[in-house]
Design a protein around this motif. Sequence first.
Motif, mmCIF file in Angstrom:
data_model
loop_
_atom_site.group_PDB
_atom_site.id
_atom_site.type_symbol
_atom_site.label_atom_id
_atom_site.label_comp_id
_atom_site.label_asym_id
_atom_site.label_seq_id
_atom_site.Cartn_x
_atom_site.Cartn_y
_atom_site.Cartn_z
ATOM 1 N N MET A 1 0.780 -1.297 0.059
ATOM 2 C CA MET A 1 0.107 0.029 0.051
ATOM 3 C C MET A 1 1.089 1.284 -0.104
ATOM 4 N N SER A 2 0.459 2.338 -1.000
ATOM 5 C CA SER A 2 1.467 3.548 -0.956
ATOM 6 C C SER A 2 0.996 4.390 0.274
ATOM 7 N N ASN A 3 2.078 5.078 0.555
ATOM 8 C CA ASN A 3 1.979 6.099 1.542
ATOM 9 C C ASN A 3 1.098 7.341 1.107
ATOM 10 N N THR A 4 0.103 7.759 2.069
ATOM 11 C CA THR A 4 -0.306 9.211 1.649
ATOM 12 C C THR A 4 -0.140 10.099 2.837
ATOM 13 N N TYR A 5 -0.536 11.337 2.635
ATOM 14 C CA TYR A 5 -0.369 12.334 3.926
ATOM 15 C C TYR A 5 -1.343 11.886 5.072
ATOM 16 N N LYS A 6 -2.618 11.396 4.603
ATOM 17 C CA LYS A 6 -3.450 10.860 5.707
ATOM 18 C C LYS A 6 -2.871 9.744 6.442
ATOM 19 N N SER A 7 -2.179 8.616 6.112
ATOM 20 C CA SER A 7 -1.400 7.531 6.473
ATOM 21 C C SER A 7 -0.484 7.976 7.453
#
Length: 329
Positions: A1-7
């Motif tokens: 799973m790619s990282n996001t600002y929300k993660s």
Amino acid sequence: MSNTYKSAGVDKEEGYKTVDKIKSAVAETHNKNVLNNLGSFGAFYEIGNYKNPVLVSGTDGVGTKLKIALDTKNYDSIGIDCFAMCANDIVCHGAKPLFFLDYLACGKLDSNVAAEIVLGMVKACKDNECALIGGETAEMPGMYKDGDYDVAGFCVGIVEKENIIDGSKIKSGDVIICLPSSGFHSNGFSLVRKIFPDFNETFEGKPLFETLLVPTKLYYQDIKKLSDKVEISGIAHITGGGIIENIPRIIPEGLCAKIEIDKIEIPSIMLECEKRGNIERHEMFGTFNMGVGMVVVVDESLANQVLEILPETYIIGEIVENDEKFILN
């Protein structure tokens, strides 16, 4: 799973929700001098017709009073406190508050909490005829714990140069008049929280936190009423350091503010704090406002007029000649 600002812990959508919840209320503080809307990179405020305008600015926060608000989930008064701590300072120089900006930092943003805090600022801005023209909400996971918030603000006011109040006109024989506080305001709460660890205990028939969270009184309207009719020689906002540290800031060299303790109407919560904490009276007056939220210094001949214009005010001292700038009898 790619990282996001929300993660990583930052939820931009919650920030958008906050803006939606406050946008219309904030707009109600705007006047013809505000040239842009919420969401611009910078806030624009047009200065009107002044001969020789001087800008007066102040910045401050709420301190650890915020901890009581967060622990008891009562957020509505904190925004008022933030605005008042900034605006009351600039009012001391005869300035009219023009605009205010806020800064809200947290670990995890809750739009309901953030909106409640900002809506308190809106209420205070309206009371002071001041525009809330911008701000910043910073979600900072890792810096703050979830549920933690910090609040600060910045206020700019304006005064004609010839009308600046700076204490230079204070003279021997002048009278010192108290404008009562609404409580602890926003100073000394690290000690308050040590003395009163249980915010939910009953004090005078209601939960203690209700007394502790009474917002800082706003003094602009009172000072405006006075300055329209009375020449004010000096004004001091009684914040951290109490009257012992704040009144001397406006006293010219060779003069002294002589204050009579017996004339000061000390709030019951402060007397309880003093008693329960076994705190010396001098320490109390050097930490808390002790019921004196602001003082004005006027010529003796104007004192009765001040008391008539603001019936809740009363005389607590006088200006005398002395090498010491402050005497507390």
